[in-house]
Design a protein around this motif. Structure first.
Motif, PDB file in Angstrom:
ATOM      1  N   ARG A 135     -22.406  23.663   1.491  1.00 33.45           N
ATOM      2  CA  ARG A 135     -22.795  22.346   0.980  1.00 33.45           C
ATOM      3  C   ARG A 135     -21.967  21.253   1.654  1.00 33.45           C
ATOM      4  O   ARG A 135     -20.760  21.394   1.812  1.00 33.45           O
ATOM      5  N   VAL A 136     -22.604  20.155   2.029  1.00 27.85           N
ATOM      6  CA  VAL A 136     -21.895  19.021   2.618  1.00 27.85           C
ATOM      7  C   VAL A 136     -21.238  18.228   1.488  1.00 27.85           C
ATOM      8  O   VAL A 136     -21.894  17.828   0.532  1.00 27.85           O
ATOM      9  N   ILE A 137     -19.931  17.998   1.616  1.00 25.54           N
ATOM     10  CA  ILE A 137     -19.137  17.402   0.549  1.00 25.54           C
ATOM     11  C   ILE A 137     -18.552  16.065   0.997  1.00 25.54           C
ATOM     12  O   ILE A 137     -17.911  15.978   2.047  1.00 25.54           O
TER      13      ILE A 137
ATOM     14  N   VAL B 246     -16.581  19.459   4.602  1.00 32.89           N
ATOM     15  CA  VAL B 246     -16.245  18.122   4.108  1.00 32.89           C
ATOM     16  C   VAL B 246     -16.474  17.086   5.207  1.00 32.89           C
ATOM     17  O   VAL B 246     -16.104  17.310   6.366  1.00 32.89           O
ATOM     18  N   VAL B 247     -17.059  15.952   4.836  1.00 30.73           N
ATOM     19  CA  VAL B 247     -17.352  14.894   5.804  1.00 30.73           C
ATOM     20  C   VAL B 247     -16.645  13.592   5.410  1.00 30.73           C
ATOM     21  O   VAL B 247     -16.420  13.333   4.230  1.00 30.73           O
TER      22      VAL B 247
ATOM     23  N   VAL C 202       0.826  -1.203   0.000  1.00 25.60           N
ATOM     24  CA  VAL C 202       0.000   0.000   0.000  1.00 25.60           C
ATOM     25  C   VAL C 202       0.862   1.255   0.000  1.00 25.60           C
ATOM     26  O   VAL C 202       1.920   1.307   0.631  1.00 25.60           O
ATOM     27  N   LEU C 203       0.397   2.260  -0.736  1.00 27.80           N
ATOM     28  CA  LEU C 203       0.945   3.614  -0.692  1.00 27.80           C
ATOM     29  C   LEU C 203      -0.168   4.542  -0.233  1.00 27.80           C
ATOM     30  O   LEU C 203      -1.192   4.691  -0.913  1.00 27.80           O
ATOM     31  N   VAL C 204       0.013   5.130   0.942  1.00 36.46           N
ATOM     32  CA  VAL C 204      -0.919   6.144   1.442  1.00 36.46           C
ATOM     33  C   VAL C 204      -0.310   7.491   1.063  1.00 36.46           C
ATOM     34  O   VAL C 204       0.653   7.943   1.685  1.00 36.46           O
ATOM     35  N   SER C 205      -0.855   8.102   0.020  1.00 36.36           N
ATOM     36  CA  SER C 205      -0.258   9.287  -0.571  1.00 36.36           C
ATOM     37  C   SER C 205      -1.141  10.498  -0.307  1.00 36.36           C
ATOM     38  O   SER C 205      -2.269  10.590  -0.806  1.00 36.36           O
ATOM     39  N   ALA C 206      -0.627  11.436   0.462  1.00 34.64           N
ATOM     40  CA  ALA C 206      -1.435  12.530   1.009  1.00 34.64           C
ATOM     41  C   ALA C 206      -2.083  13.396  -0.061  1.00 34.64           C
ATOM     42  O   ALA C 206      -1.570  13.576  -1.163  1.00 34.64           O
ATOM     43  N   SER C 207      -3.220  13.951   0.311  1.00 39.71           N
ATOM     44  CA  SER C 207      -3.910  14.982  -0.447  1.00 39.71           C
ATOM     45  C   SER C 207      -4.580  15.884   0.593  1.00 39.71           C
ATOM     46  O   SER C 207      -4.231  15.844   1.768  1.00 39.71           O
ATOM     47  N   ALA C 208      -5.539  16.695   0.170  1.00 39.89           N
ATOM     48  CA  ALA C 208      -6.155  17.636   1.109  1.00 39.89           C
ATOM     49  C   ALA C 208      -7.578  17.968   0.669  1.00 39.89           C
ATOM     50  O   ALA C 208      -7.950  17.772  -0.494  1.00 39.89           O
ATOM     51  N   VAL C 209      -8.365  18.479   1.611  1.00 37.93           N
ATOM     52  CA  VAL C 209      -9.739  18.864   1.287  1.00 37.93           C
ATOM     53  C   VAL C 209      -9.776  20.045   0.325  1.00 37.93           C
ATOM     54  O   VAL C 209     -10.832  20.326  -0.274  1.00 37.93           O
ATOM     55  N   GLY C 210      -8.623  20.700   0.125  1.00 37.40           N
ATOM     56  CA  GLY C 210      -8.550  21.734  -0.894  1.00 37.40           C
ATOM     57  C   GLY C 210      -8.880  21.219  -2.277  1.00 37.40           C
ATOM     58  O   GLY C 210      -9.177  22.002  -3.185  1.00 37.40           O
ATOM     59  N   TYR C 211      -8.878  19.902  -2.459  1.00 30.65           N
ATOM     60  CA  TYR C 211      -9.266  19.269  -3.731  1.00 30.65           C
ATOM     61  C   TYR C 211     -10.631  19.762  -4.201  1.00 30.65           C
ATOM     62  O   TYR C 211     -10.867  19.914  -5.404  1.00 30.65           O
ATOM     63  N   TYR C 212     -11.530  20.022  -3.271  1.00 27.96           N
ATOM     64  CA  TYR C 212     -12.917  20.339  -3.621  1.00 27.96           C
ATOM     65  C   TYR C 212     -13.138  21.815  -3.920  1.00 27.96           C
ATOM     66  O   TYR C 212     -14.236  22.199  -4.338  1.00 27.96           O
ATOM     67  N   GLY C 213     -12.119  22.659  -3.710  1.00 32.20           N
ATOM     68  CA  GLY C 213     -12.310  24.083  -3.883  1.00 32.20           C
ATOM     69  C   GLY C 213     -13.215  24.649  -2.798  1.00 32.20           C
ATOM     70  O   GLY C 213     -13.468  24.009  -1.778  1.00 32.20           O
TER      71      GLY C 213
ATOM     72  N   GLY D 158     -16.618  34.578   9.921  1.00 29.83           N
ATOM     73  CA  GLY D 158     -16.744  33.490  10.892  1.00 29.83           C
ATOM     74  C   GLY D 158     -17.746  32.440  10.485  1.00 29.83           C
ATOM     75  O   GLY D 158     -17.874  31.408  11.155  1.00 29.83           O
ATOM     76  N   GLU D 159     -18.452  32.641   9.373  1.00 33.10           N
ATOM     77  CA  GLU D 159     -19.475  31.682   8.951  1.00 33.10           C
ATOM     78  C   GLU D 159     -18.924  30.622   8.007  1.00 33.10           C
ATOM     79  O   GLU D 159     -19.653  29.699   7.623  1.00 33.10           O
ATOM     80  N   GLN D 160     -17.663  30.729   7.620  1.00 33.07           N
ATOM     81  CA  GLN D 160     -17.062  29.741   6.737  1.00 33.07           C
ATOM     82  C   GLN D 160     -16.817  28.432   7.496  1.00 33.07           C
ATOM     83  O   GLN D 160     -16.426  28.433   8.658  1.00 33.07           O
ATOM     84  N   TYR D 161     -17.068  27.308   6.819  1.00 37.36           N
ATOM     85  CA  TYR D 161     -16.891  26.003   7.450  1.00 37.36           C
ATOM     86  C   TYR D 161     -15.433  25.559   7.379  1.00 37.36           C
ATOM     87  O   TYR D 161     -14.774  25.691   6.338  1.00 37.36           O
ATOM     88  N   TRP D 162     -14.951  25.033   8.494  1.00 34.42           N
ATOM     89  CA  TRP D 162     -13.630  24.436   8.581  1.00 34.42           C
ATOM     90  C   TRP D 162     -13.801  22.961   8.950  1.00 34.42           C
ATOM     91  O   TRP D 162     -14.441  22.636   9.951  1.00 34.42           O
ATOM     92  N   SER D 163     -13.225  22.092   8.140  1.00 32.29           N
ATOM     93  CA  SER D 163     -13.311  20.651   8.390  1.00 32.29           C
ATOM     94  C   SER D 163     -12.113  20.243   9.237  1.00 32.29           C
ATOM     95  O   SER D 163     -11.007  20.048   8.731  1.00 32.29           O
TER      96      SER D 163
END
Length: 303
Positions: free
Chosen positions: A128-130, A276-277, A112-123, A196-201
């Motif tokens: 909206r729940v992503i 993001v969930v 296995v290769l666990v290769s990092a990414s980030a929730v920034g993928y979704y823009g 302050g209304e922006q969502y942080w995952s």
């Protein structure tokens, strides 16, 4: 298990290495300085690489059973000049290309290769729940994440199971974005950022490490997996959680205009919203130790 880790001195990588060593695993650190190659005082072994030159000591990776690839220039470490944006992109894409190609050539590739990414993928996704089925965004970090994940393709083509943990905001007083916020909150100088209304995952560092190890062990999991807590919160709610846990006021909001003046283009990420969930993680049976904001904040401050 013999496990190789890139980015092993960063916030997540160092915590992961400590966890693996504590459970008796053999850890190989991919290192750039020649002086760090070989057996180290902490019981790990340094293996040389230079991602910008696409160079790696592939022979040193023979026999590894899993690789966790976390290396990349810090998104929030410096103002986003054009040169630093290239560094953010190249450190991820070239590093992943180097690791994936080397693993694909091994006589006995890892499982296995666990290769990092980030929730920034979704823009920027607003309220909206992503989940993992959402398409990529079209801002700078989203484009980087798309290239970042695609760079691991040689490993997947070689039959290696490849997982892309799309990590959110890791809460820890030891470093990262939250680490820079904690001293202000301790002094009673914290406050919401922008509206302050922006969502942080968010995700507690302990849960991030546990989730990475879960992905190593789950033989059926591949592709993107969101590594965020199950309950995204707004910046205002996270600010209030810090205030409650520390028993401090949080009276000093930072206007969006001020953030843009100080941070430049990077301010988009601070005032932007990612709700993001972790659907795939939860469906696979992963259990969070710190599923809510107050618990994650307490865990961050306890370290």
């Amino acid at each position: 298990m013999r496990i190789a880790v890139t980015g092993s001195t960063g916030l997540i990588g160092s915590a992961l290495v400590r966890s693996l060593l504590a459970d008796g695993h053999e850890v190989l650190r991919l290192v750039r300085r020649r002086s760090l190659v070989g057996v180290r005082a902490d019981g790990t072994t340094g293996v040389g690489w230079n991602p910008h030159r696409l160079e790696i000591d592939a022979a040193g990776l023979e026999g590894v059973e899993a690789v966790v690839h976390l290396a990349g220039a810090g998104v929030g470490d410096r103002r986003w000049t054009e040169s630093y944006k290239r560094e953010i992109r190249d450190s991820r894409v070239l590093g992943t290309e180097t690791v994936a190609a080397a693993l694909a050539r091994l006589k006995q590739p890892p499982r296995v290769l666990v290769s990092a990414s980030a929730v920034g993928y979704y823009g920027q996704t607003g309220d909206r729940v992503i989940d993992e089925d959402a398409p990529p965004g079209d801002d700078f970090l989203a484009r980087v994440c798309v290239e970042w994940e695609a760079a691991a393709r040689p490993a997947a083509d070689a039959g290696i199971r490849v997982v892309h943990p799309r990590t959110g905001l890791v809460l820890s007083a030891a470093g990262g974005a939250a680490g820079r916020m904690v001293p202000l909150f301790r002094l009673g100088l914290g406050g919401r950022l922008g509206s302050g209304e922006q969502y942080w995952s968010i995700i507690a560092l302990a849960d991030e490490v546990a989730a990475l190890r879960f992905l190593i062990d789950q033989k059926e999991m591949s592709g993107p997996v969101n590594l965020t807590g199950p309950h995204p919160v707004t910046n205002r709610e996270l600010t209030e959680a810090f205030g409650r846990v520390l028993g401090r006021p949080t009276p000093f909001p930072v206007p969006t205009a001020a953030l843009r003046a100080v941070l430049g283009e990077m301010a988009v990420e601070v005032v932007g919203s990612h709700r993001v969930v972790p659907d795939r993680l939860l469906a696979a049976g992963f259990r969070f130790r710190y599923p809510d904001a107050d618990g994650a904040v307490r865990a961050a401050l306890a370290r």
